[in-house]
Design an enzyme around this catalytic site. Structure first.
Site, PDB file in Angstrom:
ATOM      1  CB  SER A 169      -2.151   0.845  -3.389  1.00  0.00           C
ATOM      2  OG  SER A 169      -1.018   1.198  -4.146  1.00  0.00           O
ATOM      3  CB  THR A 170      -1.590  -2.340  -6.953  1.00  0.00           C
ATOM      4  OG1 THR A 170      -0.369  -1.715  -6.593  1.00  0.00           O
ATOM      5  CG2 THR A 170      -1.458  -2.980  -8.332  1.00  0.00           C
ATOM      6  CG  HIS A 195      -1.015   4.455  -2.653  1.00  0.00           C
ATOM      7  ND1 HIS A 195      -0.588   3.250  -2.143  1.00  0.00           N
ATOM      8  CD2 HIS A 195      -1.231   5.256  -1.579  1.00  0.00           C
ATOM      9  CE1 HIS A 195      -0.534   3.317  -0.821  1.00  0.00           C
ATOM     10  NE2 HIS A 195      -0.918   4.523  -0.457  1.00  0.00           N
ATOM     11  CG  MET A 288       3.044  -4.328  -3.255  1.00  0.00           C
ATOM     12  SD  MET A 288       4.126  -4.367  -4.704  1.00  0.00           S
ATOM     13  CE  MET A 288       5.575  -5.168  -4.020  1.00  0.00           C
ATOM     14  CG  ASP A 291      -0.139   3.966   3.151  1.00  0.00           C
ATOM     15  OD1 ASP A 291       0.032   4.378   4.311  1.00  0.00           O
ATOM     16  OD2 ASP A 291      -0.618   4.668   2.234  1.00  0.00           O
TER      17      ASP A 291
END
Length: 346
Positions: A169-170, A195, A288, A291
């Protein structure tokens, strides 16, 4: 009490500035220190009161957000949340911003912005909090852009027993760039959930494809997983791994968000556990939230080997941390070691 996250909002729309200020100021851990209509006003507000996080529109008069971002990263690296429109052009510009050092994306439509911001307030708050926890100096990646110097792609049609599933993600866009640009065409088949909003994943995959020896593309329902190919889950849809005979395929379907994400890493990892078992490898990278932690645990329980990125090389040590807490990670590795790990499964 912990110090609040100080945020500067930079956007040429007064409506957006006011609404974002109200949304962020309503959070007990966030303080909006100012709002500016363009980068020149922003610079004035930042003197003597430098923010922890900047939310930055990319389309502004006098100086565009991308130029301002590059100036910030050169003079004083600061976590930046890029606010971009949900358009093809917006996606390309946002990817440039991520490459230049932005750590998170918040998308907004051209029309109906007020209603959208009201309904998307949790996503904006999450993006700011993720940015505040990030390490902006860890995400610089050498972008060679030398496609012609890379080996030609393989025309192999053989399958492989190993499928590598990656979730992030991030900070994941540059982490994936660092990994995939070092892989040769003999790399095992890779399936990826990053993401990212709808329309952005296609531009992201296209950009990676232009600088990688392996083929990288946004996944389409029914695509076969094969050596030398990395498939990126489309934004707004879940991707699962399936098997038919000796071959692996992906299914790409619409569905409700899982762990507030679509695509979801957990959805991909669980499908890999179910249909690939010990023939799968799970890798969870910077991001973050949690997930992917449960799905990685299922992969481990099904016989897969699992890896988690270490805290030192993560932009945000969230997803790998949660996976480690659950006992889902067998091996903790640095970002620079991921490509080597993948090549062990050729």
């Amino acid at each position: 009490m912990e110090r609040k996250i100080r945020v500067l909002v930079v956007d040429d729309s007064a409506v957006v500035r006011n609404m974002m200020t109200d949304i962020l100021s309503a959070q007990p851990d966030i303080e909006v220190t100012g709002a500016a209509a363009d980068p020149y006003f922003a610079i004035d507000k930042m003197r003597g009161n430098w923010p922890d996080v900047i939310t930055l529109d990319v389309e502004m008069p006098r100086m565009d957000g991308l130029t301002f971002l590059r100036k910030i990263m050169k003079s004083r690296p600061t976590p930046v949340v890029i606010c971009s429109s949900l358009t093809e052009k917006g996606a390309e510009t946002t990817l440039e911003a991520l490459s230049a050092g932005a750590v998170a994306i918040f998308t907004k439509p051209k029309l109906g912005v007020k209603d959208f911001l009201q309904s998307s307030a949790p996503e904006l708050v999450d993006a700011v909090r993720a940015a505040a926890r990030s390490r902006v100096k860890t995400i610089n990646v050498q972008n060679t852009q030398h496609k012609l110097l890379l080996p030609e792609r393989s025309a192999m049609i053989k399958t492989t027993e190993t499928v590598v599933a990656i979730g992030t993600s991030t900070g994941g866009t540059l982490a994936l760039e660092k990994i995939l640009t070092t892989l040769p065409v003999t790399a095992p088949g890779i399936v990826i959930v990053q993401h990212m909003p709808e329309k952005f994943t296609a531009a992201f995959a296209k950009r990676l494809d232009s600088i990688c020896a392996i083929e990288v593309r946004e996944a389409v329902d029914g695509d076969r997983v094969r050596p030398g190919l990395a498939l990126v889950a489309p934004g707004g849809k879940h991707m699962t791994l399936t098997r038919s005979g000796a071959f692996y395929y992906v299914a790409v379907k619409s569905g409700p968000a899982v762990n507030r994400h679509c695509p979801s890493v957990d959805v991909l990892f669980r499908s890999a556990a179910h249909c690939a078992g010990k023939n799968a490898v799970g890798i969870i990278l910077t991001g973050m939230g949690d997930d992917g932690a449960r799905g990685l645990q299922e992969m481990l329980e099904s016989g897969a080997e699992t890896f988690g990125q270490d805290e030192a090389s993560c932009v945000v040590y969230g997803m790998p941390k949660e996976a480690v807490k659950r006992g889902a990670v067998q091996h903790v590795i640095g970002l620079g070691d991921v490509a080597g790990v993948i090549m062990r499964y050729v």
